[in-house]
Design an enzyme around this catalytic site. Structure first.
Site, short mmCIF file in Angstrom:
data_model
loop_
_atom_site.label_atom_id
_atom_site.label_comp_id
_atom_site.label_asym_id
_atom_site.label_seq_id
_atom_site.Cartn_x
_atom_site.Cartn_y
_atom_site.Cartn_z
N GLY A 19 0.80 -1.21 0.00
CA GLY A 19 0.00 0.00 0.00
C GLY A 19 0.84 1.27 0.00
N ASP A 39 -6.62 2.46 6.06
CA ASP A 39 -6.15 1.22 6.66
C ASP A 39 -6.80 1.11 8.03
OD1 ASP A 39 -4.46 -0.98 7.72
OD2 ASP A 39 -3.17 -0.50 6.01
N ILE A 121 -5.71 -6.51 -5.30
CA ILE A 121 -4.39 -7.14 -5.28
C ILE A 121 -4.34 -8.32 -4.31
CG2 ILE A 121 -1.95 -6.78 -4.72
CD1 ILE A 121 -2.23 -3.94 -5.52
N ASN A 123 -4.46 -11.57 -2.04
CA ASN A 123 -4.65 -12.95 -2.47
C ASN A 123 -5.70 -13.71 -1.66
OD1 ASN A 123 -2.82 -13.37 -4.67
ND2 ASN A 123 -1.14 -13.05 -3.25
N HIS A 178 -4.35 -16.74 -10.73
CA HIS A 178 -3.11 -16.15 -10.20
C HIS A 178 -2.63 -17.06 -9.09
CE1 HIS A 178 -0.15 -13.27 -8.98
NE2 HIS A 178 -0.70 -13.07 -7.81
#
Length: 336
Positions: A19, A39, A121, A123, A178
């Site tokens: 980030g 955040d 982004i 996972n 991915h």
């Protein structure tokens, strides 16, 4: 500095390594003078560093409040999930990060339903992107996931093997998931104008070097495990490469340089449907659009297997409750 836009960009997970690198990259590339760092842990330290870097014309705000972060946001990049650690697969993050993606999607729907583009982004990105899309209410061409990192890893591996510049490695692409089930294609690729398939077949060489079938198989495996290799080398997951590529994706969506690497996007074809997966795409100010997948029968079979793996992960998330049943998606998101 001249900026691409003055519309609000919100970076989720801005206190982390990915980030914070995205914040700096976005400012260095002059994407927008209106940037919000969000955040659950305070990102004020990152904001202070950016102010101290001399980005004087940008308004940099940090917050732990989702309402403040997402209200009026037009562009969103999220790395706001748990990071992958050594010994973990991307799939090991499935449960917790799917819940984080659900919350992200709900915040978008609640506070910025007019958002133009969102890049995911964290996972497993194919699944977190899908969960975000379903809950956000956005159109499929407004949400994309980071998949280019697999293709840039393939490009880098080929350039190293042949001892050439990455600039002469063209159309080195991976498709599907991915993760280690991704499909690593050879048929579109050329090295300094020479077809990779001809090199693998032993018909020709580049820079005096060939690439045997066994060597290609090993390279394919190494590319699928590229993230694990970075963790082995650096003792932490990738952060510079995903940061840069994600910001380049959002730059394209803002009307900047077109993004031509494969992106994870919503698949809705007769062969692949109701998943997010990497396909041939282009990202422009009109969003992300998919092009047909072309490959050899063996490559398509590998992509079919990757799709089946993603469909299985999707069904696990449905069973967990982070996604409704596929038949109910339209009730949550009328654009699906």
């Amino acid at each position: 500095m001249e900026f691409l836009t003055n519309e609000k960009l919100t970076i989720v997970g801005a206190a982390g390594m990915i980030g914070s690198n995205m914040v700096q990259t976005a400012l260095m590339l002059g994407l927008t003078n209106n940037i919000c760092l969000y955040d659950v842990f305070s990102a004020e330290g990152v904001a202070e560093e950016m102010r101290q870097s001399g980005f004087d014309e940008a308004t940099i705000v940090s917050t732990t409040d989702p309402k403040e972060a997402f209200t009026n946001a037009r562009y969103i990049i999220s790395s706001g999930g748990a990071p992958r650690k050594e010994g973990m697969t991307r799939e090991d993050l499935l449960a917790g990060n799917s819940k984080a993606a659900q919350e992200l999607g709900e915040n978008i729907k609640k506070y910025c339903p007019d958002a133009k583009f969102c890049v995911i982004i964290f996972n497993p990105a194919d699944i977190t992107g899908l969960v975000t899309l379903v809950h956000s209410g956005l159109k499929p061409n407004q949400v994309a996931t980071l998949a280019a990192l697999d293709s840039t890893r393939l490009k880098g591996a080929l350039a190293k093997h042949f001892g050439v510049s990455q600039s002469v490695v063209k159309n080195a692409y991976t498709y599907g998931g991915h993760g280690e089930k991704m499909a690593v294609f050879a048929s579109p690729t050329t090295i300094d104008g020479v077809k990779l398939l001809d090199i693998i077949a032993g018909k020709t060489k580049v820079n005096g070097k060939g690439l045997s079938t066994d060597e290609w198989a090993q390279m394919q495996k190494a590319v699928t495990q590229g993230g694990a290799k970075i963790i082995e080398l650096r003792r932490r997951s990738s952060f510079q490469s995903p940061s840069y590529l994600a910001v380049k994706m959002i730059e394209a969506a803002m009307g900047g340089e077109e993004f031509y690497y494969p992106a994870g996007t919503y698949a809705n074809t007769s062969r692949y449907n109701h998943v997010m997966m990497a396909m041939p795409t282009r990202i422009t100010a009109d969003g992300v659009y998919t092009k047909p997948v072309m490959g050899t029968p063996d490559e398509i079979a590998t992509l079919d297997a990757s799709y089946a793996h993603l469909a299985g992960l999707r069904d696990q998330v449905i069973a967990m409750g982070a996604l409704p049943a596929v038949s109910e998606w339209n009730k949550t998101n009328p654009n699906l």
